[in-house]
Design an enzyme around this catalytic site. Structure first.
Site, PDB file in Angstrom:
ATOM      1  N   CYS A 145       0.795  -1.037  -0.026  1.00  0.00           N
ATOM      2  CA  CYS A 145      -0.092  -0.018   0.028  1.00  0.00           C
ATOM      3  C   CYS A 145       0.930   1.455  -0.008  1.00  0.00           C
ATOM      4  CB  CYS A 145      -1.028   0.026   1.022  1.00  0.00           C
ATOM      5  SG  CYS A 145      -0.037   0.036   2.936  1.00  0.00           S
ATOM      6  N   HIS A 193      -2.643   1.247   7.080  1.00  0.00           N
ATOM      7  CA  HIS A 193      -2.691   1.064   5.905  1.00  0.00           C
ATOM      8  C   HIS A 193      -2.922   2.519   5.266  1.00  0.00           C
ATOM      9  CE1 HIS A 193      -4.298  -0.945   2.209  1.00  0.00           C
ATOM     10  NE2 HIS A 193      -5.438  -0.125   2.276  1.00  0.00           N
ATOM     11  N   HIS A 205      -6.544   1.814  -3.874  1.00  0.00           N
ATOM     12  CA  HIS A 205      -5.325   1.379  -2.836  1.00  0.00           C
ATOM     13  C   HIS A 205      -4.860  -0.007  -3.383  1.00  0.00           C
ATOM     14  CE1 HIS A 205      -8.025  -1.218  -0.200  1.00  0.00           C
ATOM     15  NE2 HIS A 205      -8.411  -0.989  -1.464  1.00  0.00           N
TER      16      HIS A 205
END
Length: 275
Positions: A145, A193, A205
């Site tokens: 990510c 994240h 993402h």
């Protein structure tokens, strides 16, 4: 001393004066700040009268006259109005309503190349379909990510740190999701994240192992989002009009990339099922 206490004390003094003659009279009075001013004045007058037995009021009428004289200054002065007590501020965490400061405009300085949020969105979409690889930092193999975010901004000449927790400290903070603009960073899972906001309550993402860079609806709220960061200025009306032709071309490229990614996933699933 309250007025009722004063009346009780006066009654005791009157009873004593009616029985005693020629004996000096003394009076005690509540000298505390709560004591009544009229009572204190009366006590002083009675004590003065006790200096000589001849001056003592020995009849109810004389005593009433002395009482009226003692209370006259206090009555003339009028009632004492206490100062209003200060209103305390609500304690933190008490749940009481507290006026919140107005939100400030969070626009970072313009970059040398005039990059804005719309550029971030279009660049991010070039990575659609790239597999998620934990720790991956090569688009030809896979990205995680934060690496996906880093590569997107690097393509635009903006350098960001490698990991999500560091990226979460960059740029300026956006106070709420309602104020987020396309190109802002959405940081969730306590900094574990990160993705890029696309507008319309969507983000792009690199999700997790077994998946690829993709677009999804935001199910997070302000209560679960750790922070929203604006790295480059959000798009302005003038910039949107100037970039309209390029945006249309980029949209076509994005659509093709999404179709290619879907075909690749279908082929992969078919190969796995055949095996």
């Amino acid at each position: 001393m309250s007025f009722s206490d004063m009346a009780t004390r006066i009654g005791a003094i009157q009873s004593t004066l009616s029985r005693v003659s020629g004996t000096p009279v003394t009076a005690s009075v509540d000298a505390s700040p709560a004591g009544n001013t009229a009572a204190a004045t009366l006590a002083g007058s009675v004590a003065g009268l006790g200096a000589t037995s001849a001056a003592l009021p020995t009849t109810p009428a004389a005593f009433t006259q002395a009482l009226q004289q003692a209370m006259a200054p206090s009555v003339a002065a009028g009632p004492i109005t206490p100062s209003p007590a200060p209103v305390p501020s609500p304690a933190p965490g008490s749940g009481a309503a507290v006026e919140q400061p107005k939100a400030v405009r969070n626009e970072p300085p313009a970059t040398a190349d005039g990059v804005d949020g719309s550029d971030v969105v279009q660049t991010a979409k070039k990575y659609l379909g790239i597999p998620y690889v934990w720790g991956g930092n090569n688009p030809k193999i896979g990205l995680d990510c934060s690496s996906f975010v880093q590569h997107t901004f690097r393509d635009l000449g903006v350098e960001l740190p490698r990991v999500a927790r560091q990226q979460a400290k960059e740029g300026t903070e956006v106070p709420s999701l309602a104020q987020a603009k396309p190109g802002d960073l959405i940081v969730t899972r306590g900094g574990g994240h990160i993705g890029i906001y696309l507008g319309d309550n969507k983000m792009i993402h690199a999700p997790r192992p077994g998946e690829s860079v993709s677009i999804r609806k935001l199910f997070e709220t302000d209560a679960t989002i750790m922070t929203i960061r604006r790295i480059v200025p959000s798009e302005t009306t003038g910039a949107a009009e100037a970039k309209a032709p390029a945006t249309a071309k980029a949209a076509a490229t994005t659509q093709q990339a999404e179709l290619t990614a879907a075909a690749q996933r279908a082929l992969f699933s078919s190969a796995v099922s055949g095996a």
